[in-house]
Write an enzyme that holds these catalytic residues in place. Sequence first.
Site, PDB file in Angstrom:
ATOM      1  N   TYR A 208      52.480  59.393  25.970  1.00 18.44           N
ATOM      2  CA  TYR A 208      51.478  58.886  26.908  1.00 18.44           C
ATOM      3  C   TYR A 208      52.171  57.998  27.936  1.00 18.44           C
ATOM      4  O   TYR A 208      53.203  58.376  28.481  1.00 18.44           O
ATOM      5  CB  TYR A 208      50.368  58.166  26.135  1.00 18.44           C
TER       6      TYR A 208
ATOM      7  N   LYS B   8      35.538  83.225  16.439  1.00 16.98           N
ATOM      8  CA  LYS B   8      36.422  83.944  17.363  1.00 16.98           C
ATOM      9  C   LYS B   8      37.729  83.168  17.526  1.00 16.98           C
ATOM     10  O   LYS B   8      38.826  83.751  17.557  1.00 16.98           O
ATOM     11  CB  LYS B   8      35.728  84.090  18.711  1.00 16.98           C
TER      12      LYS B   8
END
Length: 768
Positions: A41, A96
């Site tokens: 970060y 899915k």
Amino acid sequence: MGLKEDIRQAALDYHKEPVPGKIKITATKALTTQKDLALAYSPGVAAPSEEIAKDPSKAADYTARANMVAVVTNGTAVLGLGDIGALAAKPVMEGKGVLFKKFAGIDVFDIEIDEKDPDKLIDIIASLEPTFGGINLEDIKSPECFYIEEKLKERMDIPVFHDDQHGTAIITGAAVINALKVIDKNIEDVRLVTSGAGAAGMACLDLLVTLGMKKSNITVSDSKGVLHQEREDIKNDANRMSYAEGVEPQSLSEALVNADIFLGVSVAGVLKPDMIKPMAKDPIILALANPIPEIMPDLAMEVRPDAIIATGRSDFPNQVNNVLCFPYIFRGALDVGSTIINDEMKAACVYALAELAQLESSDVSSKAYGGKEIKFGREYLIPQPFDPRILLHVAPAVAQAAMDSGVATRQIENMDDYRHKLTEFVYQSGLLMRPIFDAARKDPKRVVLAEGEDERVLRAVQTVIGDGLAQPILIGRPDVVNARLKKIGLNLVIGEDFELVNPQDDPRFKDYWMQYHSIMERQGVSPEIAKAVVRTRSTVIAALMVKRGEADAMLAGLTGRYPKVLQHIIDVIGLKNGTPSSLSAVATDMGNYFITDTNVTANPTAEQIATTTIQAAELVKTFGKTPRVALMSYSNFGSRDGESPKKMRKAFELITAQAPDLAIEGEMDAEYALLPGIRAQTFPNSQFNQRANLMVMPNLDTATTALNMIRYFSQGVTVGPILMGTKQPAHVLNPSSSVRRIINMVAIATVDAQHAAEDIKNTKKQAK
């Protein structure tokens, strides 16, 4: 058609426990130190952001975007449930995502959008382009789905793929190509009649035209009849009108006269048996409505025994299943940064699937499916959904087509290296048991489970029966079994779903104890002891059933100590060569590994290790894998002396003499076995230059410790232990075995029994 209550409850439990849903997000980088935080970060993250701002293609190097697909729906046409809304569609979209990840290693965010206005939906989806490398549209109703996909393809520079249309079309195309090959007809000459002009139906027709079928040879029918140019309702639909050109008004029955192919993407029962009687010789019938097709295959075969039939169902040959397509076509598209999935890529997918089905009779597929040969033909036109080789065939073909057609933004310089990378994924994926399951389903054997009253066994048997993995035989008291079935809510019926042997009341009891006595009388077993043992030891009953040919294989050990259960098996069934041993497998994110001997011999001799290694290598092939054997020790290629290194060196000599074609190296430690680069520095002439996948340990301490540490640290899935060396198929479970492990072992026992039957058949042939 509603779900059966037991399936419904099992599905709810599956989605709820141990945590709700089927997906989660995991980090791919370490975040354990202050430096890691600074890199992940602020301030370090600024570096890749700056690079991407200068060159957007760098997003593929510094972010997950190039391996990220959005599965997007508005919930207007979900499965067979219809317009149930975006939120209710979420379980389907999560599912899915699971398939994308499991079959092709693609990360997915499922995005359910509560918006039915096509243009607004297009704007929302198009705005997601910076996040994803591809968009999979799912369960959006027709005709809006055509418009939405077309507009998104115009606006976005990443692949947009409506699976309900194109996935079905691709699998159908592969089935047609191969069916025509079987009956020796040309795609340019055949005449096709279709029932269904929705999203899937029209996509199938368009792709078949791309593959060479003539539009003039296609007649399309929908709920209002055959499409012809006088129909007012289709005059504003250019695509449908193109199939209506030159077509005379007629009924579906009339259109089918002398037709070569029927394609059904409509509703159950629309195709009557009498309607297929006048079709051409060797008619191809693709009845894809789910769950009940346009015509049931058995009805079709009654009137046209020369027909070739495919459906969307898993209980008949030639299942048209979209999972054969979408993970793999996206894998190839993402890996070259394709901007679109075009007709060339779809066609490449079709031909790759068709060619793979034609290869199914090879020795590779025979090993992958437990030694049972699968022959390309009328009942095998397309690969099975869980064939681990689909990725290796389809993704490279799609990637190559994208590069050749100019829609790839990245090039794969060495396709062999790319295939090798895909091969590594197949080995690392959770598909370890799939070849075993597929082989088991081909010829389910009678597997007797000694602890038939155990709830884990009963739950496992439900799946075994549902998946067709075996013909289960349970040993247990009927009242206890029925009570536990009722307690856990399983709708299984003794005598119908499975055979039950009651140890307290079986007419074969006398035969059993007398046979056991004859086997054991010279080991101090009197007739009274034999009666008591057979009455109280279900393991002995199971072993006797296998020995007598009343069962093909057995599982025991859930309620007893491994050595005691094993001894019963040895006493009754016997050993092939005096050396029993076991093999365990563990499937991890780093790959699938096999370890021996994990359960039987505390300190095996070099001779025993040699026998075990050769047996284990053959067993590894049953899983569809090429064994690469590492003989483990604390020494590397003679670097140190001691009992273990000397034993493993001698075993190496014995094994190479008996199995000269086996890829084997040793002795070596784990670092050398798992890191080929380090091994090459010390021993560049190794017989293989990949990771070892079969680790042969010098003793039981090492084997069990290694297995359990790998399983714990990797959170891997363990398969086994698999018992080797008995005269007939028998396996000993651990008391801690889960339901899933029991299911796995039942499948393995079935495949073991298939091999045993084949060995007997070959022996008889040789004797003649």
